[in-house]
Enzyme design. Sequence first.
Site, short mmCIF file in Angstrom:
data_model
loop_
_atom_site.label_atom_id
_atom_site.label_comp_id
_atom_site.label_asym_id
_atom_site.label_seq_id
_atom_site.Cartn_x
_atom_site.Cartn_y
_atom_site.Cartn_z
N GLY A 78 -2.79 -1.94 2.71
CA GLY A 78 -2.30 -0.59 2.47
C GLY A 78 -2.14 -0.35 0.98
N GLN A 83 0.69 3.66 -6.60
CA GLN A 83 0.20 2.35 -7.01
C GLN A 83 -1.09 2.43 -7.82
OE1 GLN A 83 0.78 0.56 -2.85
NE2 GLN A 83 1.22 -1.17 -4.21
N CYS A 127 3.36 -7.38 -2.05
CA CYS A 127 3.04 -6.04 -2.53
C CYS A 127 1.99 -6.18 -3.63
CB CYS A 127 4.29 -5.35 -3.07
SG CYS A 127 4.00 -3.69 -3.74
N LEU A 128 0.96 -5.34 -3.57
CA LEU A 128 -0.09 -5.42 -4.58
C LEU A 128 0.44 -5.10 -5.98
CD1 LEU A 128 -3.04 -3.76 -2.63
CD2 LEU A 128 -2.52 -6.19 -2.90
N HIS A 169 6.14 -0.10 4.79
CA HIS A 169 5.98 -0.48 3.38
C HIS A 169 5.33 0.65 2.58
CE1 HIS A 169 5.02 -3.78 0.32
NE2 HIS A 169 4.31 -2.75 -0.13
N GLU A 170 4.23 1.20 3.09
CA GLU A 170 3.51 2.24 2.34
C GLU A 170 4.28 3.56 2.31
OE1 GLU A 170 1.21 1.26 0.51
OE2 GLU A 170 1.06 -0.68 1.50
N HIS A 173 6.94 3.42 -0.28
CA HIS A 173 6.42 3.53 -1.64
C HIS A 173 6.52 4.97 -2.13
CE1 HIS A 173 4.78 0.01 -3.59
NE2 HIS A 173 4.15 -0.39 -2.51
#
Length: 228
Positions: A78, A83, A127-128, A169-170, A173
């Site tokens: 995701g 991001q 997390c990226l 999670h997304e 964000h």
Amino acid sequence: MGWTFGRRRPTTYLLGEVADPYPAQVPEARRGRVRRITEIGEPVLHTPARAVERFSTPELTRLVDDLFATMEVAQGVGLAAPQIGVDLRVFVYDVTDERGDRHVGHVVNPVLTIDESSEAVTDEEGCLSVPGAYVPLARRTAVTVRGVDQHGGPVQLEAQGYFARALTHESQHLDGTLYWDHLSAEDQRDALRQRDEERAGVLAERREIAIELDKKPADYPERPAGGR
């Protein structure tokens, strides 16, 4: 008459609807360009994103394409618009769940509803935007996300298990909340320690994958741009 017994055939769901067959590489990822993934500490990650007000625009199409391309190169499940430095309420996802089913799509202006009566399961989460760091985090196992697609069409996703974790999670964000914000001080320190050890290798791998996919790699600073 012959009978065949075995495992059920995995299904791909595009925006919640069955989409078989579906290509291994998401078409948007093929079109998109790879962007630098912002890192913890950068203001865009810690500020609520703005609602999208115009749909079916070239700019929104490019954003979705770039999100998919960037997510693919980073080997994520995701990725949210902040991001890649864009403060709009958009995220993309490509998740394979516990049953082997694949869930692919994007959501604009998502509204997350967490089923607080569902089981809370602790699992490793990363997390990226904190490259290379994974820490245990409890999440509810059932959620609903309602929103629209890039053309303004309604989207509703009912998710369980790992897919629910990814959507939570997304969605968070876009409220300026990272998984980091749910961690204890000790786990935050551990995440940063892992990030410091793994970041260079993770970014090198992103670069290699971009080149393999015939895309221009994103440029990252030697040290995290967020300053942490």
